[in-house]
Design an enzyme around this catalytic site. Structure first.
Site, PDB file in Angstrom:
ATOM      1  N   ASP A 302       0.854  -1.175   0.000  1.00  0.00           N
ATOM      2  CA  ASP A 302       0.000   0.000   0.000  1.00  0.00           C
ATOM      3  C   ASP A 302       0.896   1.232   0.000  1.00  0.00           C
ATOM      4  O   ASP A 302       1.863   1.298   0.761  1.00  0.00           O
ATOM      5  CB  ASP A 302      -0.889  -0.012   1.245  1.00  0.00           C
ATOM      6  N   GLU A 343      -5.515  14.567   6.700  1.00  0.00           N
ATOM      7  CA  GLU A 343      -5.687  15.429   5.530  1.00  0.00           C
ATOM      8  C   GLU A 343      -6.692  16.542   5.803  1.00  0.00           C
ATOM      9  O   GLU A 343      -6.486  17.704   5.439  1.00  0.00           O
ATOM     10  CB  GLU A 343      -6.148  14.599   4.317  1.00  0.00           C
ATOM     11  N   GLU A 374     -15.745   3.186  -1.733  1.00  0.00           N
ATOM     12  CA  GLU A 374     -16.519   3.065  -2.963  1.00  0.00           C
ATOM     13  C   GLU A 374     -16.742   4.417  -3.643  1.00  0.00           C
ATOM     14  O   GLU A 374     -16.674   4.531  -4.865  1.00  0.00           O
ATOM     15  CB  GLU A 374     -17.875   2.411  -2.676  1.00  0.00           C
ATOM     16  N   THR A 375     -17.000   5.449  -2.829  1.00  0.00           N
ATOM     17  CA  THR A 375     -17.287   6.774  -3.416  1.00  0.00           C
ATOM     18  C   THR A 375     -16.030   7.619  -3.542  1.00  0.00           C
ATOM     19  O   THR A 375     -15.955   8.502  -4.391  1.00  0.00           O
ATOM     20  CB  THR A 375     -18.290   7.531  -2.544  1.00  0.00           C
ATOM     21  N   MET A 377     -15.060   9.967  -1.680  1.00  0.00           N
ATOM     22  CA  MET A 377     -15.391  11.366  -1.390  1.00  0.00           C
ATOM     23  C   MET A 377     -15.868  11.479   0.057  1.00  0.00           C
ATOM     24  O   MET A 377     -16.271  10.493   0.667  1.00  0.00           O
ATOM     25  CB  MET A 377     -16.518  11.879  -2.307  1.00  0.00           C
ATOM     26  N   SER A 378     -15.826  12.703   0.565  1.00  0.00           N
ATOM     27  CA  SER A 378     -16.421  13.010   1.863  1.00  0.00           C
ATOM     28  C   SER A 378     -16.924  14.444   1.801  1.00  0.00           C
ATOM     29  O   SER A 378     -16.706  15.148   0.809  1.00  0.00           O
ATOM     30  CB  SER A 378     -15.392  12.853   2.992  1.00  0.00           C
ATOM     31  N   LYS A 390     -15.484  16.893  -1.220  1.00  0.00           N
ATOM     32  CA  LYS A 390     -14.072  16.878  -1.620  1.00  0.00           C
ATOM     33  C   LYS A 390     -13.674  15.409  -1.760  1.00  0.00           C
ATOM     34  O   LYS A 390     -14.192  14.530  -1.050  1.00  0.00           O
ATOM     35  CB  LYS A 390     -13.193  17.577  -0.588  1.00  0.00           C
ATOM     36  N   ASP A 513      -2.280  -1.174   6.802  1.00  0.00           N
ATOM     37  CA  ASP A 513      -2.606  -0.745   8.164  1.00  0.00           C
ATOM     38  C   ASP A 513      -4.038  -0.267   8.322  1.00  0.00           C
ATOM     39  O   ASP A 513      -4.495  -0.009   9.428  1.00  0.00           O
ATOM     40  CB  ASP A 513      -1.656   0.361   8.632  1.00  0.00           C
ATOM     41  N   ASP A 517      -7.620  -2.265   4.035  1.00  0.00           N
ATOM     42  CA  ASP A 517      -6.603  -3.253   3.661  1.00  0.00           C
ATOM     43  C   ASP A 517      -6.936  -4.645   4.190  1.00  0.00           C
ATOM     44  O   ASP A 517      -6.315  -5.628   3.766  1.00  0.00           O
ATOM     45  CB  ASP A 517      -5.230  -2.838   4.207  1.00  0.00           C
TER      46      ASP A 517
END
Length: 675
Positions: A302, A343, A374-375, A377-378, A390, A513, A517
């Site tokens: 990853d 972030e 799946e999307t 986005m948040s 975003k 982690d 995953d």
């Protein structure tokens, strides 16, 4: 754990010596069929010591005593090797048990905080842990951020940051909060904690045999049965030639011909291999996982937190045409106001650094739209009906188009520029309008290219999986030096690439982690989860890195290869040295009656008796001589499988023939001096 005492410390050796005699119990010896045959030979030899004529032989009592003593030492040396390996694991377990203590937990019951013993906590309970307090059980941080001292399990004094949300929310019971305050949801019942599992796993004595070990054990048993049949029928053949072979001589021949060397060291090699992984601060759930790591063909890594540092931070707001950086920053902050990920917080930090402000009342009462794989986005659904999002550029583009909007012409060029520079672009949109991009920067860890070169020299293919767009993924892959990459990957993509490699007959390793995953970690032949990661990741994996260093998989692979090499090398040596013992004992049995057999006495041994005793003594003492090698492991050097096989056959195959010739001859000379 990293400061364990030396393998050969006095207490460990003393306990191993005691266990060597305890393991003489036939019930325990039956677990090792090769050495059990030796023990039966010992019992028969002891009978002949006290009843010399029991089988009609006229062998001297001193010869019977010598054979019995040598056989006893052979078994004790084999038991000592196994006990020493077990002792190292138990010593680690004792060290870990010292870290387990009764802790008072501050349990949340409604609005009240109640002090309760940690042993009363159950899965799902909420506890508050403040500065200077021990975390009472395994769990996940659901509120707050704190610096945690995990030296009790990792041996490292440097604290780690644990925070709600993201992939660094998992905490371990017995570690200490050294700053701030966190609320933890307990994820294990008493007796099922991570520390409990560690203690049970490092106590390697009760471990199950691995498939390779079972296969080798089957081969050793088969060889033992074959040589047993040969030795049983040999007296009848000798009688036909008019030769009588005494029972002690037959026992000596059998013990020397069956693979006693590897039979005595096999269990110790496996336990020591598990122990080496544990001492490297990697917790293996089974010996099978350690062995599988030695046969790995492909490693799936990853990107975030593995190849890169993972701390992607907002560094710039890039507007599309018709908008300003201030507008992008404003809506980026709105979408991040209730985002607890690193972030999200970095967006707010960037705004503060640039002196911007945001109406903090705006997001209150809004519906939070959490990030999903799946999307990708948040964001928030505001009270006035506006929807702020975003996320990945392509995901936001598709969402805006679904809202009836259009994609700005400058979006793709700006996105490509950020991706080409190795950054990650996140698009910011409100309803049907894309305002611009958030430029997230990430950095490849130092030394990763060299590590991947090392993997390549082992014949291992590396594949990087990332949710980044293809340009960003290509830049990071090129900088890191991986063989292949998969961009914009979902959990399903990771599983698909693992299955694709496995379908080609390859063994696959995976590091990760995060919760996303977990499916791939479970699918992989070797799944290594970071201790700093989520509970889901750790439960899905069959190895856990206590230091949370994803690049450590290289060392894990090397340890796995070392385990396989050690077992293979000592097996080769064991079978090869039977050749020398054959040339010592067979001529000794027949050359008195058949003088022509003297031609096989290539070592020019003094007499039949000294030849048999010399071979038997060498067969016994070679076991303790090889114990350090079995415990430490054969040194592994990255090279092709063909070169590695050729090298080991030369060293341990040829050495297994030459060393016994020299050793038996020296022992024969020593016997003559003593006599």
């Amino acid at each position: 754990m990293k400061n364990q005492a030396s393998v050969m410390n006095r207490d460990l050796i003393t306990k191993a010596l005691q266990q060597s005699f305890v393991k003489l119990n036939p019930v325990l010896m039956m677990k090792n069929p090769v050495m059990f045959v030796v023990e039966i030979g010992l019992l028969i030899s002891l009978l002949l010591v006290f009843v010399p004529g029991a089988f009609g032989d006229s062998v001297s009592a001193s010869f019977n005593i010598a054979v019995a003593v040598i056989l006893l030492l052979t078994i004790l040396f084999a038991n000592f090797a196994e006990a020493l390996a077990e002792g190292r694991g138990k010593a680690q377990a004792d060290s870990l048990k010292k870290t387990k203590k009764e802790i008072t937990a501050r349990k949340l019951e409604g609005d009240r905080i109640v002090d309760v013993p940690s042993t009363s906590l159950r899965k799902g309970d909420l506890v508050v842990v403040r500065q200077g307090e021990m975390i009472p059980g395994d769990g996940e941080v659901i509120k707050g951020l704190a610096s945690v001292d995990e030296s009790a399990i990792t041996g490292e004094s440097a604290p780690v940051i644990k925070e709600a949300g993201g992939d660094f929310s998992s905490v371990t019971g017995g570690t200490m909060v050294i700053s701030d305050e966190i609320t933890v949801r307990i994820t294990s019942d008493p007796g099922e904690s991570f520390m409990d599992r560690m203690i049970s796993l490092v106590e390697g004595a009760e471990r199950q045999k691995t498939p390779n070990e079972i296969a080798l054990n089957t081969v050793l048993i088969s060889l033992t049965i074959i040589f047993l049949m040969v030795v049983v029928t040999l007296p009848f053949m000798a009688q036909y030639l008019g030769i009588h072979i005494p029972i002690p001589v037959l026992i000596s021949l059998l013990v020397c011909l069956i693979p006693t060397t590897i039979g005595g060291l096999l269990s110790a090699i496996g336990i020591a291999g598990m122990d080496r992984v544990t001492r490297f601060n990697v917790l293996a759930m089974s010996g099978k996982a350690v062995e599988a790591s030695g046969d790995i063909n492909t490693i799936i890594l990853d990107k975030t937190g593995t190849i890169t540092y993972g701390n992607r931070m907002a560094s710039e707001f890039v507007p599309t045409e018709g908008h300003t950086a201030e507008e992008v920053g404003h809506w980026a902050a709105v979408s991040s106001a209730q985002d607890e990920t690193p972030e999200g917080r970095s967006v707010l930090e960037l705004m503060k650094k640039q002196g911007w402000t945001i109406d903090q009342e705006l997001p209150y009462g809004a519906e939070v739209v959490e990030f999903r794989a799946e999307t990708r986005m948040s964001g928030l659904n505001l009270k006035d009906g506006r929807k702020v999002r975003k996320g990945a550029v392509d995901a936001v583009k598709n969402w805006v188009i679904e809202q009836g909007g259009h994609v700005p012409t400058s979006l793709q060029a700006s996105s490509d520029r950020i991706a080409t520079a190795g950054g990650t672009p996140l698009a910011v949109a409100v309803d049907d309008v894309i305002y611009g991009l958030i430029y997230l920067k990430d950095t490849v860890k130092a030394g990763m290219r060299e590590r991947f070169e090392q993997m390549r020299s082992m014949g291992i293919k590396t594949i990087m999986c990332t949710g980044d767009n293809p340009l960003t993924a290509a830049t990071i892959a090129r900088e890191a030096g991986v063989d292949d990459y998969i961009a914009e990957s979902t959990p399903e993509d990771k599983i698909a690439v693992i299955r694709r490699e496995q379908a080609q007959g390859k063994l696959v390793a995976m590091t990760g982690d995060g919760t996303n995953d977990a499916p791939a970690l479970a699918q992989a032949d070797v799944g290594i989860a970071m201790n700093s990661g989520t509970v889901a990741a750790k439960e899905a994996a069959n190895m856990i890195d206590l230091d949370s260093d994803p690049s450590k998989i290289i060392e894990v692979v090397a340890i796995g290869k070392q385990l396989l090499m050690t077992r293979g090398s000592l097996t080769t040596f064991s079978i090869a040295n039977d050749i020398a013992k054959y040339f010592a004992i067979i001529p000794a049995m027949f050359m008195v009656a058949i003088p022509q057999m003297q031609v096989l006495n290539v070592m020019n041994l003094h007499s039949p008796t000294s030849a048999i005793l010399s071979a038997l003594i060498f067969n016994a003492i070679i076991i303790p001589i090889l114990i350090p090698l079995a415990m430490k492991g054969v040194a592994y050097r990255p090279m092709s499988s063909t070169r590695l096989l050729r090298r080991n056959l030369f060293i341990y195959g040829l050495g297994g023939v030459v060393v016994p010739f020299i050793g038996i001859k020296l022992i024969d000379m020593l016997i003559q001096v003593m006599v």
